[in-house]
Design a protein around this motif. Structure first.
Motif, PDB file in Angstrom:
ATOM      1  N   ALA A 275      15.817 -10.632  -3.135  1.00 53.45           N
ATOM      2  CA  ALA A 275      15.362  -9.300  -2.714  1.00 53.45           C
ATOM      3  C   ALA A 275      13.905  -9.071  -3.090  1.00 53.45           C
ATOM      4  O   ALA A 275      13.124  -8.510  -2.311  1.00 53.45           O
ATOM      5  CB  ALA A 275      16.248  -8.220  -3.339  1.00 53.45           C
ATOM      6  N   GLU A 276      13.534  -9.501  -4.282  1.00 54.45           N
ATOM      7  CA  GLU A 276      12.137  -9.351  -4.729  1.00 54.45           C
ATOM      8  C   GLU A 276      11.197 -10.161  -3.842  1.00 54.45           C
ATOM      9  O   GLU A 276      10.089  -9.715  -3.523  1.00 54.45           O
ATOM     10  CB  GLU A 276      11.983  -9.790  -6.187  1.00 54.45           C
TER      11      GLU A 276
ATOM     12  N   ALA B 164      10.652  -8.309  -0.600  1.00 56.59           N
ATOM     13  CA  ALA B 164       9.854  -7.091  -0.766  1.00 56.59           C
ATOM     14  C   ALA B 164       8.408  -7.384  -1.143  1.00 56.59           C
ATOM     15  O   ALA B 164       7.581  -6.463  -1.166  1.00 56.59           O
ATOM     16  CB  ALA B 164      10.490  -6.207  -1.848  1.00 56.59           C
ATOM     17  N   SER B 165       8.085  -8.625  -1.406  1.00 56.72           N
ATOM     18  CA  SER B 165       6.766  -8.972  -1.939  1.00 56.72           C
ATOM     19  C   SER B 165       5.640  -8.782  -0.930  1.00 56.72           C
ATOM     20  O   SER B 165       5.848  -8.840   0.293  1.00 56.72           O
ATOM     21  CB  SER B 165       6.768 -10.432  -2.411  1.00 56.72           C
TER      22      SER B 165
ATOM     23  N   SER C 259       4.842  -9.891   3.337  1.00 55.12           N
ATOM     24  CA  SER C 259       4.135  -9.081   4.342  1.00 55.12           C
ATOM     25  C   SER C 259       2.929  -9.829   4.887  1.00 55.12           C
ATOM     26  O   SER C 259       2.676  -9.834   6.105  1.00 55.12           O
ATOM     27  CB  SER C 259       3.687  -7.751   3.725  1.00 55.12           C
TER      28      SER C 259
ATOM     29  N   THR D 156      20.502  -5.914  -0.455  1.00 54.87           N
ATOM     30  CA  THR D 156      19.426  -5.066   0.075  1.00 54.87           C
ATOM     31  C   THR D 156      18.387  -5.841   0.884  1.00 54.87           C
ATOM     32  O   THR D 156      17.506  -5.232   1.484  1.00 54.87           O
ATOM     33  CB  THR D 156      18.694  -4.356  -1.079  1.00 54.87           C
ATOM     34  N   ASP D 157      18.498  -7.164   0.917  1.00 54.73           N
ATOM     35  CA  ASP D 157      17.477  -7.996   1.569  1.00 54.73           C
ATOM     36  C   ASP D 157      17.193  -7.563   3.005  1.00 54.73           C
ATOM     37  O   ASP D 157      16.039  -7.483   3.437  1.00 54.73           O
ATOM     38  CB  ASP D 157      17.912  -9.470   1.585  1.00 54.73           C
TER      39      ASP D 157
ATOM     40  N   ILE E  76      15.165  -4.387   3.412  1.00 49.27           N
ATOM     41  CA  ILE E  76      13.765  -4.640   3.082  1.00 49.27           C
ATOM     42  C   ILE E  76      13.057  -5.289   4.261  1.00 49.27           C
ATOM     43  O   ILE E  76      11.964  -4.882   4.659  1.00 49.27           O
ATOM     44  CB  ILE E  76      13.658  -5.542   1.829  1.00 49.27           C
TER      45      ILE E  76
ATOM     46  N   SER F  96      12.188  -3.077   7.392  1.00 42.52           N
ATOM     47  CA  SER F  96      10.983  -2.242   7.307  1.00 42.52           C
ATOM     48  C   SER F  96       9.723  -3.023   7.646  1.00 42.52           C
ATOM     49  O   SER F  96       8.674  -2.440   7.921  1.00 42.52           O
ATOM     50  CB  SER F  96      10.864  -1.634   5.906  1.00 42.52           C
ATOM     51  N   LYS F  97       9.816  -4.356   7.639  1.00 40.33           N
ATOM     52  CA  LYS F  97       8.664  -5.208   7.933  1.00 40.33           C
ATOM     53  C   LYS F  97       8.709  -5.763   9.365  1.00 40.33           C
ATOM     54  O   LYS F  97       7.798  -6.465   9.791  1.00 40.33           O
ATOM     55  CB  LYS F  97       8.602  -6.385   6.936  1.00 40.33           C
TER      56      LYS F  97
ATOM     57  N   VAL G 141      15.591   3.248   6.190  1.00 38.98           N
ATOM     58  CA  VAL G 141      14.283   2.622   5.975  1.00 38.98           C
ATOM     59  C   VAL G 141      13.395   2.743   7.210  1.00 38.98           C
ATOM     60  O   VAL G 141      12.345   2.102   7.302  1.00 38.98           O
ATOM     61  CB  VAL G 141      14.430   1.133   5.569  1.00 38.98           C
TER      62      VAL G 141
END
Length: 228
Positions: free
Chosen positions: A132-133, A136-137, A141, A165-166, A169, A172-173, A201
């Motif tokens: 997940a981190e 979100a990094s 992006s 949650t992946d 996240i 949203s991208k 999101v």
């Protein structure tokens, strides 16, 4: 286009391009292209509410359908928990998305030829402790910004929405989201809950693919149907 005798058992768009299922994937591709008049739909996320609904099979076949339309396509396996793209395309998973995001590899090391003209694959890479981190990094992006310059279409296969949650996240991208629902397997309230997670999101919902619907009693193929 190559026919890869030992690969792609799930890629009906390649092995049987004239089948009703392949035609349904081409229709899905067309519907996505016409789903937004003012904005370009370039980065497309494919997910599901739960496991084993066929999202990875849909991702791979949709990617092949875009490639067959002379688009330069990259399919990213962003399911960093239960990746499958390396198995579908019989590729090495030594380096992939996780390697790139953790700076263990450069882009050239992580993009592989699928064997289908115009279609490249970025496998997941080794399973990391912090998926997940990674999603979100800022590095993720930045990667997507770079890939937009290199490819006409980027398809991202993510984990199920209700498991982790992946997917939220990544939604949203992305420019838009396709949700795969297994017909007769997933209850309506579960699918609605999954969509609510996307709405939270601000994701752009392109549509839903109903998987495992037989068009006729005599047809053994899975059938994919696109609908808003």
């Amino acid at each position: 286009m190559s026919q890869l005798p030992n690969k792609q058992r799930h890629l009906i768009t390649v092995t049987n391009p004239r089948s009703p299922v392949s035609e349904a994937f081409r229709a899905l591709r067309t519907n996505i292209d016409f789903s937004s008049v003012d904005e370009t739909i370039q980065v497309i996320m494919v997910t599901s509410s739960g496991p084993e609904e066929g999202k990875s099979t849909v991702s791979a076949n949709l990617a092949a359908a875009y490639a067959q339309a002379d688009k330069k396509v990259l399919l990213i396996d962003a399911d960093l928990r239960k990746p499958t793209a390396h198995k579908t395309f019989s590729l090495s998973n030594r380096f992939g998305l996780s390697s790139l995001l953790s700076q263990q590899a450069v882009l050239q090391d992580t993009v592989q030829d699928s064997g289908v003209s115009n279609l490249s694959i970025m496998t997941s890479g080794p399973i990391p402790p912090n998926p997940a981190e990674m999603m979100a990094s800022n590095r993720m992006s930045t990667l997507l910004q770079d890939l937009r310059q290199r490819y006409d279409v980027v398809l991202i296969d993510t984990p199920p929405l209700l498991a982790v949650t992946d997917a939220q996240i990544m939604a949203s991208k992305s420019d838009g989201v396709i949700m795969v629902v297994s017909y007769g397997k997933v209850k309506r309230d579960i699918a609605v809950k999954a969509k609510a997670n996307l709405d939270r999101v601000g994701a752009k919902m392109l549509g839903v693919v109903l998987n495992n619907v037989k068009r006729k009693a005599s047809e053994g193929y899975y059938y994919y149907y696109y609908g808003n």
